[in-house]
Design an enzyme around this catalytic site. Sequence first.
Site, PDB file in Angstrom:
ATOM      1  N   CYS A  55     -15.738   3.020-107.591  1.00 53.72           N
ATOM      2  CA  CYS A  55     -16.369   2.640-108.847  1.00 53.72           C
ATOM      3  C   CYS A  55     -17.027   3.768-109.623  1.00 53.72           C
ATOM      4  O   CYS A  55     -16.670   4.059-110.763  1.00 53.72           O
ATOM      5  CB  CYS A  55     -17.411   1.565-108.537  1.00 53.72           C
ATOM      6  N   HIS A 116     -24.501   2.278-112.792  1.00 57.07           N
ATOM      7  CA  HIS A 116     -24.021   2.955-111.584  1.00 57.07           C
ATOM      8  C   HIS A 116     -23.768   4.450-111.795  1.00 57.07           C
ATOM      9  O   HIS A 116     -22.845   5.028-111.219  1.00 57.07           O
ATOM     10  CB  HIS A 116     -22.751   2.273-111.063  1.00 57.07           C
ATOM     11  N   ASN A 265     -11.387   0.083-110.598  1.00 53.50           N
ATOM     12  CA  ASN A 265     -10.502   0.555-109.524  1.00 53.50           C
ATOM     13  C   ASN A 265      -9.672  -0.623-109.055  1.00 53.50           C
ATOM     14  O   ASN A 265      -9.785  -1.728-109.596  1.00 53.50           O
ATOM     15  CB  ASN A 265     -11.289   1.172-108.358  1.00 53.50           C
TER      16      ASN A 265
END
Length: 437
Positions: A55, A116, A265
């Site tokens: 990710c 993230h 992904n």
Amino acid sequence: MRPNIIFIVADDLGYADLGCYGGRDAAFGPVSPVLDSLAANGLKFTQGYSNSPVCSPTRFALMTARYQYRLRGAAEEPINSRSRGSTTLGLPPGHPTLPSLLKAAGYRTALVGKWHLGYPPAFSPLRSGYDEFFGPMSGGVDYFTHCAFTGAHDLYEGETERHEAGYLTDLLSRRAVDFVNRASGSGDPFFLSLHYTAPHWPWETRDDEALARDVKDNLFHLHGGNIHTYRRMIHHMDEGIGWVMDALRAKGIADDTLVVFTSDNGGERFSDNWPLVGGKMDLTEGGIRVPWIAYWPAQIARGGVSGQHCMTMDWSATLLDAAGVAAHEAYPLDGVSLLPVLRDAKHRFARPLHWRMKHRGQRALRDGDWKYLRVDGIDYLFDVAADERERANHAAREPDRLAAMRSDWERWNDTMPAIPEDATVSLGYSAKDMPQR
């Protein structure tokens, strides 16, 4: 006229999880009717990839339109809740980004959903070009408690914790609708990043709040979940995207808004990656080939299908191109604009794609029909056009082609910073916990 832009990213979605990519209906009916409609009325890519099989590195590429390997924070996947306080594991605020470049050109910018890319005070969406942010800072949170696997609450508005009851996928969808409604009346074009955590674990639908009891036990949920819950989670996300599209239509701006959808992904344990093999963490096709859908009625003809090779950073370059925004001269893009393909689905150009992973010593190069792959020290050569499942290894039969592609990969790798010695995959669970593929 500059388009409004909405970049939607699912989390761990498999290549064939959507109906328009061959996915089967669930017991409740079609899993992804809204996305299927966007594909039918827009352009679907069959040979599109993510920049990484995990990710966070893909999100670095999305944000910068450059290979993620250029930044220390994107080496493998080191960013998780244990990275709080780090001043190196994140997206440097001084680095030009897709939102910062669009913002400087007059766009209103917002990230709704997963970040993230590092934690405040060193890193945050507001420090990398977004005017607004609502979502989790970390990689995965419980859908109801909004807590990370450490037990820390992780839902933010800007850089301030936000406590708001509700199923996270729905909260993100509603906030995205709110931004569209507010931004559409400003007179300026807008850029909305809508980054869902769905269908990333834990396996929870709107009706599963009772599961959100023990956060640490539930977040990775290695003992739970099933394909039925998983597909319902995708359906909830699809419904939310429908709400956003309804808002665009109600404001009369759907035709002039470029909507792009993908996954960060390849799929995880309950995903359908058919006909691909492998999944998240792998440089086999199942780990990196992902859905790519583009919808823009003012520019994209209905029902197009393209076999153009592309990856995440190409789409970031495309969005800048569509907005008429140039890259920062000190940070030239690695991504290549796909705008000619959006305007003519038959347009094709050569686009070699490179990957590397310290995990299992993986490397890959897709160039034309062929793919060079190394895993655990073994070199493979696949004719992907004829063998999407990567079963027939031509390495021994075509040594010259293998040697040429290996040399091409190594020349590319020489242009990238070396992988740091301390880089590692740290996703919060150990390999022994994962089901074998």
